[in-house]
Design an enzyme around this catalytic site. Structure first.
Site, PDB file in Angstrom:
ATOM      1  N   HIS A 190       0.912  -1.176  -0.047  1.00 31.87           N
ATOM      2  CA  HIS A 190      -0.503  -0.664   0.117  1.00 31.87           C
ATOM      3  C   HIS A 190       1.019   1.037   0.026  1.00 31.87           C
ATOM      4  O   HIS A 190       0.582   2.159  -0.471  1.00 31.87           O
ATOM      5  CB  HIS A 190      -1.001  -0.015   1.125  1.00 31.87           C
ATOM      6  CG  HIS A 190      -1.669  -1.152   1.329  1.00 31.87           C
ATOM      7  ND1 HIS A 190      -2.596  -1.538   0.474  1.00 31.87           N
ATOM      8  CD2 HIS A 190      -2.130  -1.966   2.646  1.00 31.87           C
ATOM      9  CE1 HIS A 190      -3.105  -2.245   0.988  1.00 31.87           C
ATOM     10  NE2 HIS A 190      -3.335  -2.543   2.219  1.00 31.87           N
ATOM     11  N   GLU A 432       7.022 -11.766 -21.666  1.00 30.73           N
ATOM     12  CA  GLU A 432       7.563 -11.526 -20.198  1.00 30.73           C
ATOM     13  C   GLU A 432       7.566 -12.586 -20.037  1.00 30.73           C
ATOM     14  O   GLU A 432       8.906 -13.001 -18.632  1.00 30.73           O
ATOM     15  CB  GLU A 432       6.845 -10.549 -18.874  1.00 30.73           C
ATOM     16  CG  GLU A 432       5.965 -11.465 -18.804  1.00 30.73           C
ATOM     17  CD  GLU A 432       4.436 -11.119 -18.284  1.00 30.73           C
ATOM     18  OE1 GLU A 432       4.813  -9.676 -17.911  1.00 30.73           O
ATOM     19  OE2 GLU A 432       3.604 -10.605 -18.226  1.00 30.73           O
ATOM     20  N   ASP A 456       9.005  -8.810 -15.169  1.00 31.74           N
ATOM     21  CA  ASP A 456       9.400 -10.394 -15.634  1.00 31.74           C
ATOM     22  C   ASP A 456      10.442 -11.235 -16.750  1.00 31.74           C
ATOM     23  O   ASP A 456      10.848 -11.873 -16.475  1.00 31.74           O
ATOM     24  CB  ASP A 456       8.075 -10.510 -15.753  1.00 31.74           C
ATOM     25  CG  ASP A 456       6.975 -10.601 -14.811  1.00 31.74           C
ATOM     26  OD1 ASP A 456       7.484 -10.942 -13.565  1.00 31.74           O
ATOM     27  OD2 ASP A 456       6.316  -9.434 -14.561  1.00 31.74           O
ATOM     28  N   CYS A 503       7.205  -2.131 -22.295  1.00 35.14           N
ATOM     29  CA  CYS A 503       6.145  -1.471 -21.238  1.00 35.14           C
ATOM     30  C   CYS A 503       6.665  -1.679 -19.747  1.00 35.14           C
ATOM     31  O   CYS A 503       6.478  -1.424 -18.684  1.00 35.14           O
ATOM     32  CB  CYS A 503       5.075  -2.012 -21.105  1.00 35.14           C
ATOM     33  SG  CYS A 503       4.696  -3.372 -20.853  1.00 35.14           S
TER      34      CYS A 503
END
Ligand code: PEP
Ligand code: MG
Length: 577
Positions: A190, A432, A456, A503
């Site tokens: 968070h 990925e 990844d 990306c």
């Protein structure tokens, strides 16, 4: 002076004084009351619950206005606990049966609940934090004691904490909290999500930063490099101040670049898209003159909420992002749940190796109701703007075909139900996983576009956990094996005439821009604040220079050679960046 390396989760560099958040819990002595006062204690409890509810509703509203609905939903779990009749009943029973004071009953019952979470596997830690957060709020309302308050800061500080609770992150005072560092946390905690959304430079996962720093110490937070420097010596401060001045100067030039096209000196146009996690971040992309959204990470709809989002909640989020993009393309990625996101916290038995486990598209294909709900919402939302659908973590052709079949099934269902939807939505896949990169020619015949996810791809190619600070030095997109895979994927895209974007974080690192251009990449999708900087590199070079750079890089054997060459070339052609 001490230098600590953590995980940079929100960019920017700041120097200021440390404010160390007191991590102690309220000391609640065991006190008893006679039976005649039980009702009074229960009334006090009721009043504290009401006061806490009111605070949470207010906080939730504030968070929604500042960051967006998905993040604000973090507080629904808290509100749910305060409304939980069984839990409140347990506290009242502890007053009646044990003659506890209201605060002691709260403390005893919440501690037992927290212990239950702690007995579960390690990844339930986030929930324990929530339970403790509600407990502290209730106790504060019962006792009326104020803790080290984050909302009463008068001067500029750098906040250091073991970890922040959702209430604390919601209360972060952007005006005075210049930077943030925590012992705990990873990329998707968070704290990381909120700090990034608020634009507060932040480093998490530092293990023991709070025990190494004294309140008032000078601290440097470098969110770009994931570094915290405690009590820096004079030359380090001077160095950073020069660095800060340079950053500020660069910021000014970058603002000037805003309205200029992303075109190389010899006229090659490049598309610069933004990566987002929340619909409202589209605004950041446009503020940085991004051309659209290249990666919308939809799994954030699931984080911070106890409930799975409904089809309408998905739809609402997507149509909001599409509307904010005002006709620009939006690539919505289907759910990338699993690994460190969401599923492990709910699994009865945790996976031994979650990054290699039931993650992402695999999870979706085994949990069709969740997948179909999302695809329905995406196909419906695609009526409102130019949307493409992107599948993550595709490792085999069968997986891709299955995922596409689900899209066809969903389209048929919508058709039969007479629901308005877009039947011709472009479908792409993330590259990925090394198997996908190696078989890119086969995949290129079956999709409309590729999006290379280097975060990844590097992790799986080099067998280096992307979130583990112990092997962070081995994680490098400059590794020749990774560069070769990227080159092959871009070439396959050209041969099959499908678009290829990149990306992963690599696309937003200016040191890689020359190489990526030279390898033939024409679409970059990056975190919004990085857009102007990448544009600056693009506008400073010619395609020929980029191609020569890429050719040279392909001759190197080690990532160190690659990075040092790229750094030199970029400095030479672009200037100091
Ligand atoms: C990636 O893996 O590079 C990527 C962009 O996806 P994520 O960071 O969401 O895994
Ligand atoms: Mg990924």
């Amino acid at each position: 002076m001490e230098i600590k390396k953590g995980i940079g989760v929100s960019p920017g560099v700041v120097i200021s004084k440390a404010f160390v958040l007191d991590a102690e819990d309220y000391p609640i002595p065991e006190r008893h009351v006679e039976a005649a006062l039980h009702q009074e204690e229960k009334d006090r409890l009721g009043a504290a619950i009401q006061a806490s509810r009111a605070e949470l509703i207010e906080l939730r509203g504030r968070m929604r206005d500042r960051i967006g609905e998905e993040t604000a939903a973090i507080f629904d779990f808290h509100l749910g606990m305060l409304d939980d009749k069984r839990l409140i009943g347990e506290i009242e029973a502890a007053i009646d049966a044990n003659h506890y004071t209201a605060e002691h009953a709260v403390s005893a019952v919440f501690r037992a609940h927290a212990r239950k979470f702690l007995d579960m596997p390690q990844f339930m830690a986030e929930r324990v934090k929530d339970v403790n957060d509600i407990q502290r709020r209730l106790l504060r309302n019962l006792i009326g004691q104020s803790r080290a308050a984050l909302d009463h800061l008068t001067g500029d500080v750098i906040l250091l904490a073991h970890d922040l609770t959702p209430s604390q992150t919601a209360n972060l005072d952007r005006e005075h909290i210049l930077g943030l560092a925590t012992d705990a946390g990873g990329r998707t905690s968070h704290t990381a999500i909120v700090a990034h959304a608020l634009g507060i430079p932040a480093v998490v996962g530092l293990n023991d930063v709070t025990s190494s720093v004294q309140p008032g110490d000078a601290v440097i937070i470098d969110g770009n490099r994931g570094v915290v420097i405690i009590d820096p010596d004079e030359s380090t401060i001077a160095e950073h101040q020069t660095y800060l001045q340079r950053l500020a100067e660069r910021e000014r030039t970058l603002v000037e670049l805003r309205d200029l096209p992303a075109v190389t000196r010899d006229g090659h146009e490049i598309t610069l898209l933004g990566n987002i996690e929340f619909p409202d971040e589209v605004r950041n992309v446009l503020a940085n003159a991004g051309h659209g959204i290249g990666l919308y990470r939809t799994e954030y709809l699931f984080l911070g909420s106890e409930e799975e989002p409904t089809e309408d909640e998905h739809y609402e989020a997507y149509t909001r992002a599409i509307a904010l993009a005002e006709g620009r393309p939006v690539v919505i990625r289907s759910l990338d749940l699993g690994a460190d996101k969401y599923t492990q916290a709910r699994a009865m038995s945790p996976e031994r190796n979650p990054f290699l486990g039931l993650r992402s598209i695999r999870y979706c294909l085994q949990n069709l109701p969740i997948f179909k709900t999302q695809i329905r919402a995406i196909l419906r939302a695609a009526r409102t703007g130019p949307v493409s659908l992107l599948f993550p973590l595709i490792a085999s052709v069968m997986e891709l075909r299955q995922a596409k079949m689900i899209v066809r099934d969903v389209a048929e269902d919508l058709e039969e139900e007479g629901v308005d939807f877009e039947p011709d939505i472009p479908i792409g896949m993330m590259i990925e996983v090394p198997s996908a990169a190696l078989m890119c020619d086969v995949f290129a015949r079956e999709v409309d576009f590729f999006s290379i996810g280097t975060n990844d791809l590097v992790q799986y190619t080099l067998a280096v956990d992307r979130g583990n600070e112990k092997v962070a030095s081995l994680f490098s997109a400059a590794h020749p094996a990774v560069v070769r895979l990227i080159k092959d994927v871009i070439r396959a895209g050209q041969r099959h005439d499908i678009s290829v974007s990149l990306c992963g974080e690599m696309a937003g690192d200016p040191e890689y821009t020359l190489l990526l251009l030279g390898l033939g990449l024409r679409i970059f999708s990056i975190a919004p604040p990085a857009i102007p900087e990448i544009k600056k590199v693009i506008r400073s070079v010619t395609m020929e220079q980029a191609m020569l750079t890429a050719r040279k890089v392909m001759t190197f054997d080690t990532d160190k050679q690659v990075t040092s060459y790229l750094r030199d070339q970029t400095r030479k052609l672009v200037g100091d960046s």
